[in-house]
Design a protein around this motif. Sequence first.
Motif, PDB file in Angstrom:
ATOM      1  N   GLU A  86       0.838  -1.206   0.000  1.00  0.00           N
ATOM      2  CA  GLU A  86       0.000   0.000   0.000  1.00  0.00           C
ATOM      3  C   GLU A  86       0.874   1.257   0.000  1.00  0.00           C
ATOM      4  O   GLU A  86       0.981   1.961   0.998  1.00  0.00           O
ATOM      5  CB  GLU A  86      -0.916  -0.015   1.237  1.00  0.00           C
ATOM      6  CG  GLU A  86      -2.047   0.951   1.166  1.00  0.00           C
ATOM      7  CD  GLU A  86      -3.011   0.804   2.345  1.00  0.00           C
ATOM      8  OE1 GLU A  86      -3.812   1.734   2.521  1.00  0.00           O
ATOM      9  OE2 GLU A  86      -2.965  -0.201   3.078  1.00  0.00           O
ATOM     10  N   PRO A  87       1.557   1.519  -1.124  1.00  0.00           N
ATOM     11  CA  PRO A  87       2.436   2.686  -1.199  1.00  0.00           C
ATOM     12  C   PRO A  87       1.676   3.965  -0.837  1.00  0.00           C
ATOM     13  O   PRO A  87       0.491   4.101  -1.115  1.00  0.00           O
ATOM     14  CB  PRO A  87       2.884   2.715  -2.660  1.00  0.00           C
ATOM     15  CG  PRO A  87       2.543   1.388  -3.218  1.00  0.00           C
ATOM     16  CD  PRO A  87       1.434   0.825  -2.403  1.00  0.00           C
ATOM     17  N   GLY A  88       2.392   4.858  -0.196  1.00  0.00           N
ATOM     18  CA  GLY A  88       1.810   6.139   0.178  1.00  0.00           C
ATOM     19  C   GLY A  88       1.131   6.131   1.535  1.00  0.00           C
ATOM     20  O   GLY A  88       0.759   7.187   2.053  1.00  0.00           O
ATOM     21  N   ILE A  89       0.978   4.966   2.142  1.00  0.00           N
ATOM     22  CA  ILE A  89       0.309   4.876   3.438  1.00  0.00           C
ATOM     23  C   ILE A  89       1.104   5.618   4.509  1.00  0.00           C
ATOM     24  O   ILE A  89       2.323   5.758   4.403  1.00  0.00           O
ATOM     25  CB  ILE A  89       0.090   3.398   3.837  1.00  0.00           C
ATOM     26  CG1 ILE A  89      -0.865   3.327   5.028  1.00  0.00           C
ATOM     27  CG2 ILE A  89       1.416   2.701   4.127  1.00  0.00           C
ATOM     28  CD1 ILE A  89      -1.406   1.948   5.308  1.00  0.00           C
ATOM     29  N   PHE A 131       9.890  -9.865  -2.223  1.00  0.00           N
ATOM     30  CA  PHE A 131       9.563  -8.590  -2.852  1.00  0.00           C
ATOM     31  C   PHE A 131      10.298  -8.417  -4.176  1.00  0.00           C
ATOM     32  O   PHE A 131      11.484  -8.718  -4.280  1.00  0.00           O
ATOM     33  CB  PHE A 131       9.943  -7.417  -1.944  1.00  0.00           C
ATOM     34  CG  PHE A 131       9.145  -7.288  -0.678  1.00  0.00           C
ATOM     35  CD1 PHE A 131       7.824  -7.682  -0.605  1.00  0.00           C
ATOM     36  CD2 PHE A 131       9.732  -6.745   0.457  1.00  0.00           C
ATOM     37  CE1 PHE A 131       7.091  -7.541   0.570  1.00  0.00           C
ATOM     38  CE2 PHE A 131       9.004  -6.595   1.624  1.00  0.00           C
ATOM     39  CZ  PHE A 131       7.685  -6.998   1.685  1.00  0.00           C
ATOM     40  N   SER A 132       9.593  -7.884  -5.157  1.00  0.00           N
ATOM     41  CA  SER A 132      10.241  -7.501  -6.413  1.00  0.00           C
ATOM     42  C   SER A 132      11.026  -6.210  -6.178  1.00  0.00           C
ATOM     43  O   SER A 132      10.860  -5.534  -5.154  1.00  0.00           O
ATOM     44  CB  SER A 132       9.176  -7.263  -7.496  1.00  0.00           C
ATOM     45  OG  SER A 132       8.403  -6.116  -7.163  1.00  0.00           O
ATOM     46  N   LYS A 133      11.870  -5.861  -7.149  1.00  0.00           N
ATOM     47  CA  LYS A 133      12.624  -4.597  -7.063  1.00  0.00           C
ATOM     48  C   LYS A 133      11.661  -3.427  -6.894  1.00  0.00           C
ATOM     49  O   LYS A 133      11.897  -2.527  -6.078  1.00  0.00           O
ATOM     50  CB  LYS A 133      13.482  -4.428  -8.319  1.00  0.00           C
ATOM     51  CG  LYS A 133      14.343  -3.184  -8.330  1.00  0.00           C
ATOM     52  CD  LYS A 133      15.163  -3.106  -9.618  1.00  0.00           C
ATOM     53  CE  LYS A 133      16.097  -1.938  -9.661  1.00  0.00           C
ATOM     54  NZ  LYS A 133      15.460  -0.645  -9.741  1.00  0.00           N
ATOM     55  N   GLU A 134      10.569  -3.456  -7.640  1.00  0.00           N
ATOM     56  CA  GLU A 134       9.574  -2.378  -7.557  1.00  0.00           C
ATOM     57  C   GLU A 134       8.978  -2.297  -6.153  1.00  0.00           C
ATOM     58  O   GLU A 134       8.802  -1.203  -5.603  1.00  0.00           O
ATOM     59  CB  GLU A 134       8.471  -2.608  -8.592  1.00  0.00           C
ATOM     60  CG  GLU A 134       7.368  -1.564  -8.519  1.00  0.00           C
ATOM     61  CD  GLU A 134       6.188  -1.899  -9.417  1.00  0.00           C
ATOM     62  OE1 GLU A 134       5.719  -3.064  -9.393  1.00  0.00           O
ATOM     63  OE2 GLU A 134       5.727  -0.982 -10.118  1.00  0.00           O
ATOM     64  N   MET A 135       8.664  -3.436  -5.587  1.00  0.00           N
ATOM     65  CA  MET A 135       8.080  -3.442  -4.245  1.00  0.00           C
ATOM     66  C   MET A 135       9.068  -2.904  -3.206  1.00  0.00           C
ATOM     67  O   MET A 135       8.680  -2.163  -2.306  1.00  0.00           O
ATOM     68  CB  MET A 135       7.644  -4.853  -3.856  1.00  0.00           C
ATOM     69  CG  MET A 135       6.497  -5.370  -4.715  1.00  0.00           C
ATOM     70  SD  MET A 135       6.361  -7.151  -4.556  1.00  0.00           S
ATOM     71  CE  MET A 135       5.044  -7.247  -3.376  1.00  0.00           C
ATOM     72  N   SER A 148      11.142   3.978   2.503  1.00  0.00           N
ATOM     73  CA  SER A 148      10.967   2.909   1.518  1.00  0.00           C
ATOM     74  C   SER A 148      10.996   1.557   2.215  1.00  0.00           C
ATOM     75  O   SER A 148      11.571   1.396   3.291  1.00  0.00           O
ATOM     76  CB  SER A 148      12.055   2.960   0.444  1.00  0.00           C
ATOM     77  OG  SER A 148      13.297   2.532   0.954  1.00  0.00           O
ATOM     78  N   CYS A 149      10.393   0.624   1.543  1.00  0.00           N
ATOM     79  CA  CYS A 149      10.375  -0.755   2.018  1.00  0.00           C
ATOM     80  C   CYS A 149      11.803  -1.266   2.203  1.00  0.00           C
ATOM     81  O   CYS A 149      12.142  -1.834   3.246  1.00  0.00           O
ATOM     82  CB  CYS A 149       9.609  -1.594   1.004  1.00  0.00           C
ATOM     83  SG  CYS A 149       9.528  -3.334   1.357  1.00  0.00           S
TER      84      CYS A 149
END
Length: 174
Positions: A86-89, A131-135, A148-149
């Motif tokens: 949930e990016p931006g949370i 997790f993917s690179k994007e995640m 960031s994650c």
Amino acid sequence: MIANSLESNEYNAYYDRYLQKIPGTLELGILLLENREEFLQLLDKIRPEDLKYSYAKGKWTIAEVLQHLIDVERIFQYRSLTLAREPGIKLPGFDHNAYTPMSSAQNRNLKSFKKEFKTVRNAGISLYRSFSKEMLERQGFVSGSPTSCRALGFITAGHTKHHIEIFKDNYRIL
């Protein structure tokens, strides 16, 4: 992902103190594995009677520090999972000084701390590797700061290293 690829807008500057303690050239999963082994080796030097030891009045006992490390592992894993999904949370902070007296760490034994740390860290290693690179690059806000994650994973390893150094410098067991 390696620590020296982090950008300053991926974490609160407070965490620089932890990130500076880890090698910047290791991939996150390998770093967490090596860091786990270093910490488990330290735990092998602790005797059961050491768990109640505190190096100064008002400082945490060894048992409380161990529980704190496990708590932080879990909280940072939750934060990473949440940011990845949930990016931006916006996630709240937590008061580690409030958690410690509520943990009943003094009622635990060394074997249980070792088992739980290893279990929780292994879950974290699996989580970050899933997790993917994007995640890993996804961001939200933790305690009001962009985070960031992937930064949370590196901070986790640095936080453990920080406490390894405190054990070596301030506790009589090492």
